[in-house]
Enzyme design. Structure first.
Site, PDB file in Angstrom:
ATOM      1  N   GLY A  31       0.805  -1.217   0.000  1.00 56.08           N
ATOM      2  CA  GLY A  31       0.000   0.000   0.000  1.00 56.08           C
ATOM      3  C   GLY A  31       0.834   1.261   0.000  1.00 56.08           C
ATOM      4  O   GLY A  31       2.015   1.238  -0.322  1.00 56.08           O
ATOM      5  N   ASN A  32       0.186   2.396   0.343  1.00 54.66           N
ATOM      6  CA  ASN A  32       0.803   3.720   0.247  1.00 54.66           C
ATOM      7  C   ASN A  32       1.384   3.883  -1.165  1.00 54.66           C
ATOM      8  O   ASN A  32       2.566   4.151  -1.358  1.00 54.66           O
ATOM      9  CB  ASN A  32       1.880   3.928   1.320  1.00 54.66           C
ATOM     10  CG  ASN A  32       2.296   5.394   1.400  1.00 54.66           C
ATOM     11  OD1 ASN A  32       3.452   5.745   1.284  1.00 54.66           O
ATOM     12  ND2 ASN A  32       1.340   6.277   1.551  1.00 54.66           N
ATOM     13  N   HIS A  37       4.491   2.040  -7.978  1.00 60.12           N
ATOM     14  CA  HIS A  37       3.503   0.950  -7.937  1.00 60.12           C
ATOM     15  C   HIS A  37       2.586   1.020  -9.163  1.00 60.12           C
ATOM     16  O   HIS A  37       2.246  -0.005  -9.758  1.00 60.12           O
ATOM     17  CB  HIS A  37       2.612   1.071  -6.702  1.00 60.12           C
ATOM     18  CG  HIS A  37       3.335   0.911  -5.395  1.00 60.12           C
ATOM     19  ND1 HIS A  37       3.552   1.956  -4.527  1.00 60.12           N
ATOM     20  CD2 HIS A  37       3.876  -0.181  -4.808  1.00 60.12           C
ATOM     21  CE1 HIS A  37       4.189   1.508  -3.457  1.00 60.12           C
ATOM     22  NE2 HIS A  37       4.408   0.229  -3.599  1.00 60.12           N
ATOM     23  N   GLY A 149       8.957  -4.566  -8.417  1.00 52.09           N
ATOM     24  CA  GLY A 149       9.811  -3.456  -8.843  1.00 52.09           C
ATOM     25  C   GLY A 149      11.292  -3.819  -8.770  1.00 52.09           C
ATOM     26  O   GLY A 149      11.732  -4.510  -7.854  1.00 52.09           O
ATOM     27  N   VAL A 178      11.045   3.744 -10.743  1.00 56.55           N
ATOM     28  CA  VAL A 178      10.489   5.061 -11.093  1.00 56.55           C
ATOM     29  C   VAL A 178      11.102   6.082 -10.141  1.00 56.55           C
ATOM     30  O   VAL A 178      11.198   5.843  -8.937  1.00 56.55           O
ATOM     31  CB  VAL A 178       8.942   5.048 -10.996  1.00 56.55           C
ATOM     32  CG1 VAL A 178       8.373   6.420 -11.306  1.00 56.55           C
ATOM     33  CG2 VAL A 178       8.370   4.002 -11.949  1.00 56.55           C
ATOM     34  N   MET A 186      11.555   6.352  -6.090  1.00 48.78           N
ATOM     35  CA  MET A 186      10.326   6.492  -5.298  1.00 48.78           C
ATOM     36  C   MET A 186      10.226   5.355  -4.290  1.00 48.78           C
ATOM     37  O   MET A 186      10.523   4.200  -4.609  1.00 48.78           O
ATOM     38  CB  MET A 186       9.117   6.485  -6.209  1.00 48.78           C
ATOM     39  CG  MET A 186       9.022   7.756  -6.995  1.00 48.78           C
ATOM     40  SD  MET A 186       7.396   7.959  -7.697  1.00 48.78           S
ATOM     41  CE  MET A 186       7.684   9.460  -8.621  1.00 48.78           C
TER      42      MET A 186
END
Ligand code: PAF
Length: 282
Positions: A31-32, A37, A149, A178, A186
């Site tokens: 999450g977050n 993502h 990722g 990213v 990120m």
């Protein structure tokens, strides 16, 4: 987008899709959600007919004194982002659904060797927690493709090894890191940085890029390069945990003659522990 909380309902839906001849790509998350993502969700869309995302802050992968309680939880915003990204199903289990007998004494998945290096050395048990929850989630969703990722390069390598060694019938896809405009990768944990730390944080990527240039120019004294990289991190105000050149598959030191290498770094900055990497095809 369907939001489901139980294993049974998720299985029911995936079975129905499979019966209709539709394939499934899966993006496990804690999450977050940020643009990293969402890029993975976009990648998942390209890989299959249906996209499933999970949000579960997995207690097993947090060590004692780590940020399990403080880990940012933003379910409402996450759901909006996933709807905009055309996600078909969001799986948001309670802890009881994933670990019905509690956290102690659970059946673990251990990927030896590769889990004990680098981040695994600094965070004992971390990759055992990751492998265990990802194995469970893959068994629940049973996707054709799972997307992770490349920013968490070691995690991706551990999970590729697990899927391969346990003969799990799915393809693992790695999505590119990213970055913010200034190059910082990120991460949900970037929010732990103060304004002053945030200004210093892009140094980790800048240093990796400098070392990449040196490797491309033919520098092959890896230990000198690693030593200089750690000194550069320190000069930039970051406390290095590790900075190494490794082989891309098993993350062991290169023997010479490899056609691809990866530079991996982890460094502490205030409350945050930053990690980053640069893949180099030679
Ligand atoms: O990368 C993450 O967010 C987590 O480690 C993962 C893969 C979702 C497992 O909890």
């Amino acid at each position: 987008m369907q939001v489901l909380h139980t294993i049974e309902r998720v299985r029911e839906q995936v079975r129905a899709w499979n019966k209709a001849g539709e394939s499934v790509a899966f993006v496990p998350t804690m999450g977050n959600l940020h643009a990293g993502h969402l890029a993975l969700v976009a990648r998942a869309r390209e890989c299959a007919d249906r996209v499933v995302v999970s949000i579960f802050v997995n207690p097993l992968q947090f060590g004692k004194g780590e940020d399990l309680e403080a880990y940012p939880r933003t379910p409402a915003e996450d759901q909006q982002k996933l709807v905009a990204a055309a996600t078909d199903l969001l799986f948001m289990p309670e802890e009881q659904e994933i670990y019905p007998h509690g956290r102690d004494g659970v059946t673990f998945v251990e990927v030896p060797g590769i889990s004990d290096l680098l981040c695994g050395a600094s965070r004992p048990g971390h990759f055992r927690g990751v492998a265990t929850v990802v194995c469970k989630l893959l068994n629940i969703v049973q996707p054709d493709v799972a997307c992770f990722g490349q920013k968490d390069f070691q995690q991706l390598a551990v999970l590729r090894r697990m899927v391969n060694e346990l003969n799990m019938p799915l393809e693992v896809v790695g999505g590119p890191t990213v970055r913010e405009a200034d190059g910082l990768a990120m991460s949900s944990r970037n929010r732990y940085l103060t304004a002053a730390e945030r200004e210093r944080a892009p140094a980790i990527y800048q240093i990796l890029q400098t070392l990449e240039q040196w490797l491309r120019q033919g520098q092959r004294d890896f230990s000198a390069l690693e030593q200089e990289g750690r000194a550069m991190l320190q000069r930039a105000g970051l406390q290095p945990d590790y900075l190494v050149v490794r082989r891309t598959d098993d993350l062991l030191p290169p023997m010479g003659g490899e056609s691809s290498l990866v530079l991996l770094a982890a460094a502490y900055l205030g409350r945050a522990r930053l990690i980053d990497n640069v893949l180099i095809e030679l």
